[in-house]
Design a protein around this motif. Structure first.
Motif, PDB file in Angstrom:
ATOM      1  N   TYR A 115       0.832  -1.197   0.000  1.00 15.03           N
ATOM      2  CA  TYR A 115       0.000   0.000   0.000  1.00 15.03           C
ATOM      3  C   TYR A 115       0.871   1.254   0.000  1.00 15.03           C
ATOM      4  CZ  TYR A 115      -4.096  -2.883   0.885  1.00 15.03           C
ATOM      5  OH  TYR A 115      -5.096  -3.822   0.770  1.00 15.03           O
ATOM      6  N   ARG A 116       0.391   2.250  -0.743  1.00 13.57           N
ATOM      7  CA  ARG A 116       1.061   3.560  -0.869  1.00 13.57           C
ATOM      8  C   ARG A 116       2.435   3.455  -1.532  1.00 13.57           C
ATOM      9  NH1 ARG A 116      -2.299   7.623   1.723  1.00 13.57           N
ATOM     10  NH2 ARG A 116      -3.992   6.411   2.670  1.00 13.57           N
ATOM     11  N   ASN A 117       2.685   2.357  -2.208  1.00 13.13           N
ATOM     12  CA  ASN A 117       3.983   2.172  -2.855  1.00 13.13           C
ATOM     13  C   ASN A 117       3.872   2.613  -4.314  1.00 13.13           C
ATOM     14  OD1 ASN A 117       6.472   1.383  -3.795  1.00 13.13           O
ATOM     15  ND2 ASN A 117       6.433  -0.632  -2.823  1.00 13.13           N
ATOM     16  N   ILE A 118       3.949   3.902  -4.520  1.00 13.88           N
ATOM     17  CA  ILE A 118       3.787   4.465  -5.859  1.00 13.88           C
ATOM     18  C   ILE A 118       4.947   4.065  -6.769  1.00 13.88           C
ATOM     19  CG2 ILE A 118       3.456   6.590  -7.165  1.00 13.88           C
ATOM     20  CD1 ILE A 118       1.176   5.884  -5.274  1.00 13.88           C
ATOM     21  N   ALA A 119       6.133   3.954  -6.198  1.00 10.73           N
ATOM     22  CA  ALA A 119       7.303   3.582  -7.005  1.00 10.73           C
ATOM     23  C   ALA A 119       7.128   2.198  -7.627  1.00 10.73           C
ATOM     24  CB  ALA A 119       8.554   3.618  -6.131  1.00 10.73           C
ATOM     25  N   ALA A 120       6.571   1.256  -6.863  1.00 12.91           N
ATOM     26  CA  ALA A 120       6.341  -0.088  -7.394  1.00 12.91           C
ATOM     27  C   ALA A 120       5.284  -0.066  -8.495  1.00 12.91           C
ATOM     28  CB  ALA A 120       5.924  -1.030  -6.269  1.00 12.91           C
ATOM     29  N   LEU A 121       4.253   0.752  -8.302  1.00 14.53           N
ATOM     30  CA  LEU A 121       3.233   0.887  -9.336  1.00 14.53           C
ATOM     31  C   LEU A 121       3.827   1.492 -10.609  1.00 14.53           C
ATOM     32  CD1 LEU A 121       0.154   2.203  -7.298  1.00 14.53           C
ATOM     33  CD2 LEU A 121       0.569  -0.121  -8.127  1.00 14.53           C
ATOM     34  N   GLN A 122       4.714   2.458 -10.424  1.00 13.03           N
ATOM     35  CA  GLN A 122       5.349   3.092 -11.579  1.00 13.03           C
ATOM     36  C   GLN A 122       6.200   2.088 -12.351  1.00 13.03           C
ATOM     37  OE1 GLN A 122       5.035   6.598 -12.594  1.00 13.03           O
ATOM     38  NE2 GLN A 122       5.736   5.423 -14.370  1.00 13.03           N
ATOM     39  N   ALA A 123       6.857   1.206 -11.639  1.00 13.42           N
ATOM     40  CA  ALA A 123       7.679   0.189 -12.296  1.00 13.42           C
ATOM     41  C   ALA A 123       6.819  -0.736 -13.155  1.00 13.42           C
ATOM     42  CB  ALA A 123       8.446  -0.617 -11.252  1.00 13.42           C
ATOM     43  N   ILE A 124       5.659  -1.121 -12.628  1.00 14.80           N
ATOM     44  CA  ILE A 124       4.745  -1.975 -13.399  1.00 14.80           C
ATOM     45  C   ILE A 124       4.195  -1.216 -14.598  1.00 14.80           C
ATOM     46  CG2 ILE A 124       2.611  -3.304 -13.321  1.00 14.80           C
ATOM     47  CD1 ILE A 124       3.093  -3.787 -10.373  1.00 14.80           C
ATOM     48  N   ALA A 125       3.869   0.060 -14.379  1.00 14.66           N
ATOM     49  CA  ALA A 125       3.355   0.881 -15.476  1.00 14.66           C
ATOM     50  C   ALA A 125       4.380   1.020 -16.597  1.00 14.66           C
ATOM     51  CB  ALA A 125       2.952   2.259 -14.958  1.00 14.66           C
ATOM     52  N   ASP A 126       5.640   1.178 -16.236  1.00 12.31           N
ATOM     53  CA  ASP A 126       6.695   1.298 -17.246  1.00 12.31           C
ATOM     54  C   ASP A 126       6.864  -0.002 -18.033  1.00 12.31           C
ATOM     55  OD1 ASP A 126       7.144   3.875 -16.402  1.00 12.31           O
ATOM     56  OD2 ASP A 126       8.826   3.344 -15.076  1.00 12.31           O
ATOM     57  N   ILE A 147      -1.590   6.506 -11.135  1.00 12.69           N
ATOM     58  CA  ILE A 147      -0.417   7.236 -10.638  1.00 12.69           C
ATOM     59  C   ILE A 147      -0.587   8.735 -10.868  1.00 12.69           C
ATOM     60  CG2 ILE A 147       2.059   7.593 -10.971  1.00 12.69           C
ATOM     61  CD1 ILE A 147       2.258   4.622 -11.696  1.00 12.69           C
ATOM     62  N   ALA A 148      -1.108   9.099 -12.041  1.00 12.40           N
ATOM     63  CA  ALA A 148      -1.285  10.513 -12.367  1.00 12.40           C
ATOM     64  C   ALA A 148      -2.286  11.194 -11.444  1.00 12.40           C
ATOM     65  CB  ALA A 148      -1.728  10.665 -13.818  1.00 12.40           C
ATOM     66  N   SER A 149      -3.256  10.437 -10.925  1.00 17.79           N
ATOM     67  CA  SER A 149      -4.295  11.030 -10.073  1.00 17.79           C
ATOM     68  C   SER A 149      -4.163  10.584  -8.618  1.00 17.79           C
ATOM     69  CB  SER A 149      -5.682  10.650 -10.610  1.00 17.79           C
ATOM     70  OG  SER A 149      -5.838   9.248 -10.681  1.00 17.79           O
ATOM     71  N   ALA A 161     -10.066   9.022  -3.299  1.00 17.04           N
ATOM     72  CA  ALA A 161     -10.367   7.730  -3.916  1.00 17.04           C
ATOM     73  C   ALA A 161     -11.509   7.832  -4.917  1.00 17.04           C
ATOM     74  CB  ALA A 161     -10.708   6.712  -2.826  1.00 17.04           C
ATOM     75  N   GLU A 162     -12.514   8.641  -4.600  1.00 19.92           N
ATOM     76  CA  GLU A 162     -13.661   8.758  -5.499  1.00 19.92           C
ATOM     77  C   GLU A 162     -13.255   9.405  -6.823  1.00 19.92           C
ATOM     78  OE1 GLU A 162     -18.184  10.655  -5.589  1.00 19.92           O
ATOM     79  OE2 GLU A 162     -16.982  10.713  -3.745  1.00 19.92           O
ATOM     80  N   ALA A 163     -12.437  10.436  -6.774  1.00 19.80           N
ATOM     81  CA  ALA A 163     -11.979  11.091  -7.998  1.00 19.80           C
ATOM     82  C   ALA A 163     -11.113  10.145  -8.823  1.00 19.80           C
ATOM     83  CB  ALA A 163     -11.205  12.363  -7.652  1.00 19.80           C
ATOM     84  N   MET A 164     -10.250   9.384  -8.160  1.00 19.15           N
ATOM     85  CA  MET A 164      -9.418   8.429  -8.869  1.00 19.15           C
ATOM     86  C   MET A 164     -10.277   7.364  -9.543  1.00 19.15           C
ATOM     87  SD  MET A 164      -6.403   5.901  -7.469  1.00 19.15           S
ATOM     88  CE  MET A 164      -5.244   7.256  -7.252  1.00 19.15           C
ATOM     89  N   GLU A 165     -11.294   6.901  -8.855  1.00 19.85           N
ATOM     90  CA  GLU A 165     -12.174   5.894  -9.433  1.00 19.85           C
ATOM     91  C   GLU A 165     -12.819   6.403 -10.716  1.00 19.85           C
ATOM     92  OE1 GLU A 165     -15.951   3.027  -8.213  1.00 19.85           O
ATOM     93  OE2 GLU A 165     -15.405   4.724  -6.944  1.00 19.85           O
ATOM     94  N   MET A 166     -13.226   7.663 -10.728  1.00 19.18           N
ATOM     95  CA  MET A 166     -13.842   8.234 -11.922  1.00 19.18           C
ATOM     96  C   MET A 166     -12.847   8.312 -13.070  1.00 19.18           C
ATOM     97  SD  MET A 166     -16.920   8.570 -11.066  1.00 19.18           S
ATOM     98  CE  MET A 166     -17.473   9.410 -12.544  1.00 19.18           C
ATOM     99  N   HIS A 167     -11.596   8.657 -12.774  1.00 19.71           N
ATOM    100  CA  HIS A 167     -10.567   8.704 -13.813  1.00 19.71           C
ATOM    101  C   HIS A 167     -10.314   7.308 -14.393  1.00 19.71           C
ATOM    102  CE1 HIS A 167      -9.754  12.866 -13.188  1.00 19.71           C
ATOM    103  NE2 HIS A 167      -9.225  12.718 -11.978  1.00 19.71           N
ATOM    104  N   LEU A 168     -10.261   6.318 -13.518  1.00 20.89           N
ATOM    105  CA  LEU A 168     -10.029   4.954 -13.972  1.00 20.89           C
ATOM    106  C   LEU A 168     -11.221   4.426 -14.773  1.00 20.89           C
ATOM    107  CD1 LEU A 168      -8.357   3.441 -10.769  1.00 20.89           C
ATOM    108  CD2 LEU A 168      -7.236   4.072 -12.912  1.00 20.89           C
ATOM    109  N   GLU A 169     -12.413   4.779 -14.336  1.00 20.81           N
ATOM    110  CA  GLU A 169     -13.612   4.365 -15.062  1.00 20.81           C
ATOM    111  C   GLU A 169     -13.625   4.975 -16.462  1.00 20.81           C
ATOM    112  OE1 GLU A 169     -16.941   2.017 -15.324  1.00 20.81           O
ATOM    113  OE2 GLU A 169     -15.614   2.205 -13.599  1.00 20.81           O
ATOM    114  N   GLU A 170     -13.197   6.228 -16.556  1.00 22.66           N
ATOM    115  CA  GLU A 170     -13.105   6.879 -17.863  1.00 22.66           C
ATOM    116  C   GLU A 170     -12.115   6.135 -18.771  1.00 22.66           C
ATOM    117  OE1 GLU A 170     -11.679  11.154 -19.833  1.00 22.66           O
ATOM    118  OE2 GLU A 170     -11.855  10.930 -17.657  1.00 22.66           O
TER     119      GLU A 170
END
Length: 220
Positions: free
Chosen positions: A55-66, A81-83, A88-97
Motif C-alpha cells: 500500500y502507498r507504494n507508488i514507485a512499485a506501481l510506476q515500475a509496473i506501469a513502465d 499514478i497521475a491522479s 479515492a472517489e476522484a481516482m475511481e472516476m478517472h479509472l472508469e473513464e
C-alpha cells in the motif's frame, strides 16, 4: 469450378457471396481471438504483480506501469499514478473513464460477426428461392419433373452455405462476448486494486484487510 459456376448462376449470383462472407468472418474471428486473448493474458500477469505491491507504494506501481506501458492495464496504472494526489472517489472516476475509453478497442469488429449470423442464412434462403423459381420455370417450359427436383436440390446448396457460415459466426460471437466480459471484469478488478493500493493503509499482503471503495462488475 464449372459446377460451382453453374450453381452461382442458378442462385442469381448470391452463392458467390458466400465464400467472401466466410473469409471475412474467419479473418475477423482470428484477429479478435488473437487480440482478446492477448489482452486477457497481459491483464492476468499485471493483476498478479499488482497483488504483490504494498500500500502507498507508488514507485512499485510506476515500475509496473513502465513495463506494461503498451497495454490497456498499463494505461490504467498510469492513470492511477497521475491522479494519486486526489481522493479515492476522484481516482475511481478517472479509472472508469480509462476503461470506457478502452471498450471500443475491445469490441471492435464484433458487429461483423453479428451481421454474418443474421445475413448469411438470409442470403442463402434468397439464393434458394431464386434457384427454385428457375427450376419451376423449367417445369413450365419443358415439363420435366426430374429437372425440377434436381434444380431444387442444387438451389438448397445456397441455404446450406448460409447456415454453415451462421453457425461458425454465432459460435465466435458467443465466445468473444464471454472473453469481453472477462476482460471488463479484469479491468474493474485492477481498478479496485489500484484504488486500494494508492489510498489503502494495509500492508499489501494477500490476507491483509483492504478498503473497498467500489464493487467489481461481473459483466458488461
Amino acid at each position: 469450378m464449372e459446377e460451382f459456376g453453374r450453381l452461382v448462376i442458378l442462385t442469381g449470383g448470391l452463392l458467390a457471396v458466400m465464400p467472401l462472407l466466410l473469409i471475412i468472418t474467419l479473418a475477423v474471428a482470428i484477429e479478435r481471438l488473437y487480440l482478446l486473448k492477448r489482452i486477457l493474458r497481459q491483464g492476468h500477469d499485471i493483476h498478479n504483480r499488482l497483488r504483490q505491491v504494498g500500500y502507498r507504494n507508488i514507485a512499485a506501481l510506476q515500475a509496473i506501469a513502465d513495463d506494461s506501458s503498451d497495454t490497456l492495464q498499463g494505461h490504467l496504472i498510469a492513470t492511477a499514478i497521475a491522479s494519486h494526489g486526489e481522493d479515492a472517489e476522484a481516482m475511481e472516476m478517472h479509472l472508469e473513464e480509462e476503461i470506457m475509453t478502452a471498450m471500443p478497442k475491445i469490441s471492435r469488429l464484433l458487429w461483423v460477426l453479428d451481421t454474418a449470423v443474421t445475413i448469411a442464412p438470409l442470403l442463402g434462403l434468397f439464393g434458394t428461392i431464386i434457384g427454385m423459381i428457375q427450376a419451376f420455370n423449367v417445369l413450365a417450359v419443358n415439363g420435366g419433373p426430374a429437372k425440377v427436383t434436381g434444380g431444387i436440390a442444387d438451389a438448397l446448396v445456397s441455404t446450406g452455405a448460409g447456415l454453415l457460415i451462421a453457425i461458425i459466426a454465432v459460435y465466435f460471437v458467443n465466445y468473444f462476448n464471454s472473453l469481453t466480459r472477462s476482460i471488463v471484469h479484469q479491468l474493474e478488478l485492477i481498478k479496485l486494486i489500484l484504488i486500494n493500493r494508492v489510498h489503502g493503509n494495509g500492508t499489501g499482503g494477500v490476507g491483509a484487510q483492504r478498503p473497498v471503495v467500489s464493487r467489481v462488475r461481473s459483466g458488461v
